[in-house]
Design a protein around this motif. Structure first.
Motif: not given
Ligand code: UTP
Length: 458
Positions: A405, A409, A411-412, A414-415
């Motif tokens: 995370d 990560s 999340e970053t 995919r963004r």
């Protein structure tokens, strides 16, 4: 009678001469298969070379030898600055495409790392990352390569370096997924070398009573592994001259980039690199510099603070070219530097490594207890003729999956994948609702089978 080179007697004698006979501490308690496993691992060790490494890199921790003179590196800007450069880039793109069509380029992924920070159970390339369809890292690269096969050359090869710990699982994943539509004969897997972990007093650590504590020898080991595995011979036979090197953890990468390949060829470079403008002075990426007149990478931890903060007269950052581990290597160059011993330095890291003590008890340390040694691929740059750097834009080509995370990560990443697609679509007049930073409110995805460059959407 001559003793069998890999016999117990021979290997025991060797390890005793080199002060490593504790490796046989549990010999009498092991069954036949355990004994064989241990002998096989010990037979792989080059004790003379290890002695030198232990002396120079384990028992002493010499600081990185900084060059006397450190200057910023020249790089080709991401966008051409004037008409002359625009023409040069245009020509380079054509040269790159021609090389791809002529079968002179292959893709090469280094996927042997342990991926400890991500904490994913399995080879990192199996990690599902695409924002809508949840495709794995491997699948996104496979689709990029399929696109290039269609566009340029159906025989295009993809070489993939794994390590002992993830080799079988990686191959199985490709088999289970029908190689994502690629011809299995065109995907070549091979394993990198392994390096033992050492106690701080220079002893090789045992992971269990019958096995050494081994880890991959660093992405620099890929150069040795290319030769040892026969991949270089294979490339020569196929007429492959240029190796497009990228890491398994960055799905935004242009696996095969005509501009980058073309600039490499046009400038007679043997090893080329992509860079990006650093996010801040102390970003944890390597720095491209000219050190004593040679292009090289100095790691963020070794670049003196006053240089990291140095500014140009216009207040821009002086050492701004960050390294992102994307390279083109000429096959001839890799052949040359892997003749004999690969002369790349070893980087030392103090890590927490589980081990078995002399009583056979296994410990999982809570504090760093062991030295790991790795070679890094960018240390080959100073050995290359005419090495060049091409700047790229972070939002177009770099968002690695390193940590579970926070920064870098899933999340970053995919963004950033979604944001890139939304940006490409916006320029085609397809508008997706984004926040003030350009991040879409939902996942957006276009398969690399459909588009690998923005212009493919026109
Ligand atoms: P990293 O430096 O991020 O290391 O590798 P890692 O092992 O994957 O992850 P951590 O540090 O344990 O969290 C960058 C790239 O180099 C490859 C990795 O697979 C990744 O593509 N690599 C790294 C190798 O192929 N072999 C190695 O020995 C080390």
């Amino acid at each position: 009678m001559q003793k069998n080179q890999h016999s117990y007697e021979n290997l025991f004698e060797q390890s005793k001469t080199h002060n490593q006979d504790h490796l046989f501490g549990f010999w009498n308690k092991l069954d036949d298969s355990q004994q064989n496993r241990l002998l096989m691992q010990i037979a792989e060790l080059d004790f003379d070379r290890l002695d030198e490494l232990i002396r120079n890199n384990v028992l002493s921790a010499e600081p990185f030898p900084l060059p006397q003179k450190i200057e910023p590196a020249f790089f080709y800007p991401a966008e051409p600055k004037n008409d002359k450069q625009r023409n040069e880039y245009q020509r380079a793109w054509e040269v790159g495409e021609n090389a791809l069509r002529a079968g002179k380029v292959c893709a090469f992924t280094v996927a042997g790392g342990a991926g400890t920070r991500l904490g994913f159970d399995g080879p990192k390339g199996m990690f599902k990352i695409s924002p809508v369809l949840n495709k794995s890292l491997f699948q996104l690269f496979a689709e990029y390569i399929l696109n290039c096969k269609k566009r340029y050359n159906p025989d295009l090869r993809w070489y993939m370096m794994t390590s002992t710990t993830n080799h079988q699982e990686t191959i199985q994943f490709f088999k289970d997924n029908n190689f994502f539509g690629l011809n299995p004969a065109h995907v070549v897997f091979f394993q990198q070398g392994m390096m033992p972990a050492f106690s701080t007093d220079g002893k090789i650590l045992l992971d269990t009573p019958s096995s050494l504590s081994l880890s991959p020898d660093g992405h620099g080991g890929s150069l040795r592994a290319l030769r040892k595995s026969g991949a270089l011979d294979d490339m020569r036979r196929l007429g492959v001259e240029y190796i497009s090197y990228f890491q398994v953890d960055n799905p935004l990468v242009r696996c095969l980039d005509p501009l980058f390949i073309g600039l490499h060829i046009q400038s007679g470079s043997e090893m080329s690199s992509k860079s990006l403008s650093k996010a801040h002075d102390l970003e944890r990426v390597g720095n491209f510099v000219i050190g004593d007149d040679k292009l090289m990478v100095i790691e963020y931890s070794d670049l003196p603070d006053e240089l990291a903060h140095a500014q140009n007269p216009d207040a821009s950052r002086k050492f701004d070219a960050g390294s992102i581990a994307i390279h083109i290597l000429s096959r001839n160059f890799v052949e040359r530097i892997t003749e004999g011993d690969l002369k790349l330095p070893y980087h030392r890291a103090l890590k927490k490594v589980p081990y078995v003590d002399s009583n056979g008890n296994r410990f999982k340390p809570t504090e760093p207890n062991a030295i790991k040694l790795e070679q890094f691929v960018f240390d080959a740059i100073p050995l290359a003729q005419n090495p060049i750097v091409l700047q790229t834009r972070r939002e177009e080509e770099f968002s690695p999956v390193k940590n579970a995370d926070g920064a870098d990560s899933p999340e970053t990443c995919r963004r950033d994948l979604s944001a890139r697609t939304a940006r490409w679509l916006k320029r085609m007049d397809v508008h997706i609702k984004c926040d003030e930073n350009g991040y879409p409110a939902c996942g957006v995805e276009i398969s690399p089978l459909r588009a690998i460059f923005e212009s493919d959407l026109k």
